[in-house]
Design an enzyme around this catalytic site. Structure first.
Site, mmCIF file in Angstrom:
data_model
loop_
_atom_site.group_PDB
_atom_site.id
_atom_site.type_symbol
_atom_site.label_atom_id
_atom_site.label_comp_id
_atom_site.label_asym_id
_atom_site.label_seq_id
_atom_site.Cartn_x
_atom_site.Cartn_y
_atom_site.Cartn_z
ATOM 1 N N GLU A 140 11.891 -7.169 -0.346
ATOM 2 C CA GLU A 140 12.573 -5.891 -0.551
ATOM 3 C C GLU A 140 13.830 -6.109 -1.378
ATOM 4 O OE1 GLU A 140 12.719 -2.902 -1.205
ATOM 5 O OE2 GLU A 140 12.181 -1.990 0.738
ATOM 6 N N HIS B 187 4.476 -2.855 4.510
ATOM 7 C CA HIS B 187 4.413 -3.420 5.862
ATOM 8 C C HIS B 187 4.450 -2.325 6.935
ATOM 9 C CE1 HIS B 187 8.654 -2.543 6.682
ATOM 10 N NE2 HIS B 187 8.908 -2.978 5.447
#
Length: 216
Positions: free
Chosen positions: A84, A11
């Site tokens: 994550e 990202h």
């Protein structure tokens, strides 16, 4: 799965990346720099003719995926399994804070030990298992695909290490991904091969050295 390719795309930048704060499952949005980064990266990735896009369900990854979906006309699906690493008690703290408050455990983890992040968080092996499972599910029964996976720095490292069949203690030999940069894996009859790594950087720094993205 012969002929399939996977683009592991980190990202764009967040404010927490800039100050090395462990994001983990915290839903931190892209900052203005991050939005520019993913717009630029999406133009390159669109030219690779992706066939499918999947994403972490956290906002910073979904916004990254959306930038490519808008250009290609492809939809994308989001999955908790692509998040994550859960940072446990370290989440929301900077690397320097975690060193000061939990030095021994934090250094062991940075060095590649497969201990739970922040005592109550996830092991890297657990992250690899959930993320790789989702990716292989997306490719099941398919060939000649280009699957783009919008995810996070630490998860990207785990996916690469697992698919390349590296011993977990050696995952640290793979350099981290800069924000909005990507790696490309290609499947041959025997194995996955790494054909590009940290592509798209200009170069840019790898923010998040102590926030789940990288370890040595």
């Amino acid at each position: 799965m012969v002929g399939n390719r996977i683009v592991i795309w980190r990202h764009g930048q967040t404010d927490w990346n800039k100050i090395n704060r462990f994001q983990g499952h915290s839903d931190i949005p892209l900052n203005e720099v991050g939005k520019v980064q993913v717009t630029r990266a999406a133009q390159v990735l669109a030219g690779m003719n992706p066939t499918q896009i999947i994403s972490s369900d956290l906002g910073r990854a979904k916004e990254t995926a959306q930038s490519l979906a808008d250009l290609t006309g492809l939809g994308f699906s989001s999955h908790e399994s692509l998040r994550e690493t859960n940072g446990g008690l370290w989440e929301g703290k900077t690397g320097s804070q975690n060193r000061a408050e939990d030095f021994h455990n934090f250094i062991r983890w940075i060095d590649g030990d497969d201990s739970p992040a922040g005592t109550t968080g996830e092991r890297r092996s657990e992250v690899a298992s959930r993320a790789v499972g989702e990716i292989l599910k997306a490719l099941e029964g398919k060939t000649e695909q280009l699957l783009v996976v919008a995810t996070h720095g630490g998860t990207a490292r785990c996916v690469l290490g697992e698919l390349l069949q590296l011993p977990l203690s050696h995952w640290g030999v793979l350099g981290g991904l800069s924000n909005a940069s990507w790696s490309v894996l290609q499947r041959n009859p025997r194995q996955w091969n790494l054909v590009e790594h940290n592509a798209g950087s200009i170069p840019e720094p790898v923010y998040g050295e102590e926030s789940g993205a990288t370890f040595v």
